[in-house]
Design a protein around this motif. Structure first.
Motif, PDB file in Angstrom:
ATOM      1  N   GLY A  10      -6.859 -63.319  25.314  1.00 41.92           N
ATOM      2  CA  GLY A  10      -6.082 -62.083  25.185  1.00 41.92           C
ATOM      3  C   GLY A  10      -4.841 -62.202  24.318  1.00 41.92           C
ATOM      4  N   ALA A  11      -4.592 -63.352  23.714  1.00 43.16           N
ATOM      5  CA  ALA A  11      -3.428 -63.501  22.831  1.00 43.16           C
ATOM      6  C   ALA A  11      -3.750 -62.904  21.462  1.00 43.16           C
ATOM      7  CB  ALA A  11      -3.067 -64.986  22.691  1.00 43.16           C
ATOM      8  N   ARG A  12      -2.703 -62.575  20.706  1.00 50.13           N
ATOM      9  CA  ARG A  12      -2.908 -62.178  19.311  1.00 50.13           C
ATOM     10  C   ARG A  12      -2.100 -63.126  18.433  1.00 50.13           C
ATOM     11  NH1 ARG A  12      -1.220 -56.454  17.898  1.00 50.13           N
ATOM     12  NH2 ARG A  12       0.435 -57.256  16.580  1.00 50.13           N
ATOM     13  N   ILE A  13      -2.745 -63.761  17.459  1.00 56.42           N
ATOM     14  CA  ILE A  13      -2.016 -64.697  16.587  1.00 56.42           C
ATOM     15  C   ILE A  13      -2.210 -64.321  15.124  1.00 56.42           C
ATOM     16  CG2 ILE A  13      -1.864 -66.709  18.114  1.00 56.42           C
ATOM     17  CD1 ILE A  13      -4.410 -67.759  16.818  1.00 56.42           C
ATOM     18  N   GLY A  14      -1.145 -64.522  14.332  1.00 53.66           N
ATOM     19  CA  GLY A  14      -1.173 -64.233  12.911  1.00 53.66           C
ATOM     20  C   GLY A  14      -0.650 -62.825  12.656  1.00 53.66           C
ATOM     21  N   PRO A  15      -0.429 -62.437  11.381  1.00 52.41           N
ATOM     22  CA  PRO A  15      -0.680 -63.316  10.247  1.00 52.41           C
ATOM     23  C   PRO A  15       0.295 -64.493  10.215  1.00 52.41           C
ATOM     24  CG  PRO A  15       0.458 -61.316   9.537  1.00 52.41           C
ATOM     25  CD  PRO A  15       0.134 -61.138  10.986  1.00 52.41           C
ATOM     26  N   SER A  16      -0.152 -65.572   9.614  1.00 50.66           N
ATOM     27  CA  SER A  16       0.638 -66.777   9.392  1.00 50.66           C
ATOM     28  C   SER A  16       1.163 -67.389  10.682  1.00 50.66           C
ATOM     29  CB  SER A  16       1.805 -66.513   8.438  1.00 50.66           C
ATOM     30  OG  SER A  16       1.315 -66.188   7.168  1.00 50.66           O
ATOM     31  N   GLY A  17       0.334 -68.152  11.343  1.00 50.80           N
ATOM     32  CA  GLY A  17       0.779 -68.915  12.498  1.00 50.80           C
ATOM     33  C   GLY A  17       0.416 -70.370  12.291  1.00 50.80           C
ATOM     34  N   VAL A  18       1.350 -71.267  12.637  1.00 51.33           N
ATOM     35  CA  VAL A  18       1.033 -72.695  12.594  1.00 51.33           C
ATOM     36  C   VAL A  18       1.220 -73.254  13.992  1.00 51.33           C
ATOM     37  CG1 VAL A  18       1.522 -74.936  11.577  1.00 51.33           C
ATOM     38  CG2 VAL A  18       1.909 -72.881  10.235  1.00 51.33           C
TER      39      VAL A  18
END
Ligand code: GDD
Ligand code: MG
Length: 346
Positions: free
Chosen positions: A279-287
């Motif tokens: 259920g998480a949302r990642i990005g744009p641009s995640g490291v």
């Protein structure tokens, strides 16, 4: 061919990230900066690279296991300045002969080193400095050249209205052994003492890099360097195996874990042992650094998580850096451009 990378600075403008790690060991898109540089030097034919270290020099020790190129670390007891460090490290490493590279340890670039080497050989210079245009040259070494590329003057950090050009020293040099003879023993600055004298003698040339270039020595530019790498603004591959997830892409280490229903936007890198929960949302641009963790329902964009950093469930993080083992607590909404210091919870 040999190369020397200057990695001795304290990285004060990158505190608190540099209290534990020296700046060149900070990862850019999950690869320590200095390892990126070693790969580029290897590609251009360098067999041996000397790291001229001082601050937190032990952090570089594991690089001595590198074989292509071989890595040697020379440690100064006291900082000798950029010129003093070049002289000391080349001598301590058994001497440099012929042509070699010298690189600052905090400049992210994909400049074509083979092209610069060729230009250097064409002009017969004693040293060739890669140049790049910037908006405000007053924070850099300003380098006016004549039409043949010969450096007329070298002016380190002049007041903005006194800079004769916006072409600056990009921190990449090709040098001849003869240059070393002109560096006095002890503390000395290559930018303030050595280059100005070489310019007067007409043996110093400049070569426009025509490539991506960023000094990542401040917190905003460090974050930008990561985003630029993820967005493909420089010609360097991202680490890991590329997977398309929804509309986005994740470059994953084989030990990273991504829950099936995570919403991925744009480009994301997940290092070894990192986890993103359902259920998480990642990005744009995640490291996501090694062993970092993003909890259920968290929303994370344009953000760098260093080693074992955590964003707990339902937290929202945009344009942030979370230091080693730092934590954004459950449900927190972090203001943009926040930095969570190592080992702290916010
Ligand atoms: N070994 C050693 N000893 N390394 C050092 C020392 C020292 O005493 N002082 C600085 N360094 C290393 C830093 O770690 C960094 O990689 C490099 O030398 C340059 O030092 P910075 O402190 O980052 O200099 P700067 O950013 O203000 O300016 C330099 O870089 C600009 C481009 O980013 C200059 O070379 C400018 O002329 C240039 O435009
Ligand atoms: Mg710098």
């Amino acid at each position: 061919m040999k190369a020397l990378i200057l990695v001795g600075g304290e990285g004060t403008r990158l505190r608190p990230l540099t209290y534990e790690r020296p700046k060149p060991m900070l990862p850019i898109a999950a690869v320590p900066f200095v390892e990126r540089t070693l790969r580029r030097l290897h590609d251009v034919g360098c067999e041996e690279v000397v790291l001229s270290a001082c601050y937190r020099s032990e952090a570089f020790d594991r690089l001595t296991e590198h074989t292509a190129p071989r890595v040697r670390i020379v440690v100064e007891e006291e900082p000798l300045g950029t010129g003093g460090a070049i002289r000391y490290a080349t001598e301590a490493a058994g001497g440099f002969d012929g042509t070699f590279f010298v690189l600052n340890g905090d400049v992210l670039t994909d400049v074509d080193l083979a092209m610069v080497l060729e230009r250097h050989r064409d002009t017969g210079a004693e040293a060739t400095i890669v140049l790049t245009p910037v908006e405000d040259p007053s924070r850099f070494g300003v380098v006016p050249t004549d039409p043949a590329g010969r450096v007329i003057r070298f002016i380190e950090k002049p007041p903005r209205d006194e800079a004769p050009t916006n072409m600056i020293n990009a921190g990449t040099y090709v040098c001849e052994q003869a240059m070393l003879e002109g560096i006095p023993a002890g503390v000395c600055s290559v930018e303030r003492d050595v280059f100005p004298r070489m310019a007067e003698s007409g043996v110093l040339y400049g070569c426009p890099g025509e490539s991506y270039w960023l000094d990542f020595g401040t917190l905003p530019t460090y974050l930008q360097a990561n985003i630029d790498c993820l967005e493909g603004r420089l010609h360097e591959p991202l680490p890991g195996i590329r997977r398309s997830v929804g509309g986005g892409h994740v470059w994953m280490d084989e030990t990273a874990q991504l829950a099936a229903d995570v919403d991925v936007v744009g480009n994301v890198v997940m290092s070894s042992g990192s986890v993103v929960e359902s259920g998480a949302r990642i990005g744009p641009s995640g490291v996501l650094g090694p062993k970092s963790h993003i909890g259920t329902g968290a929303v994370v964009s344009e953000t760098v998580l260093l080693d074992a950093a955590v964003v707990e469930r339902d937290a929202r993080v945009h344009r942030a850096i979370v230091g080693d083992r730092g934590c954004v607590c459950a449900g927190r909404r972090l203001p943009a451009d926040s930095v969570v210091p190592p080992d702290q919870s916010i």
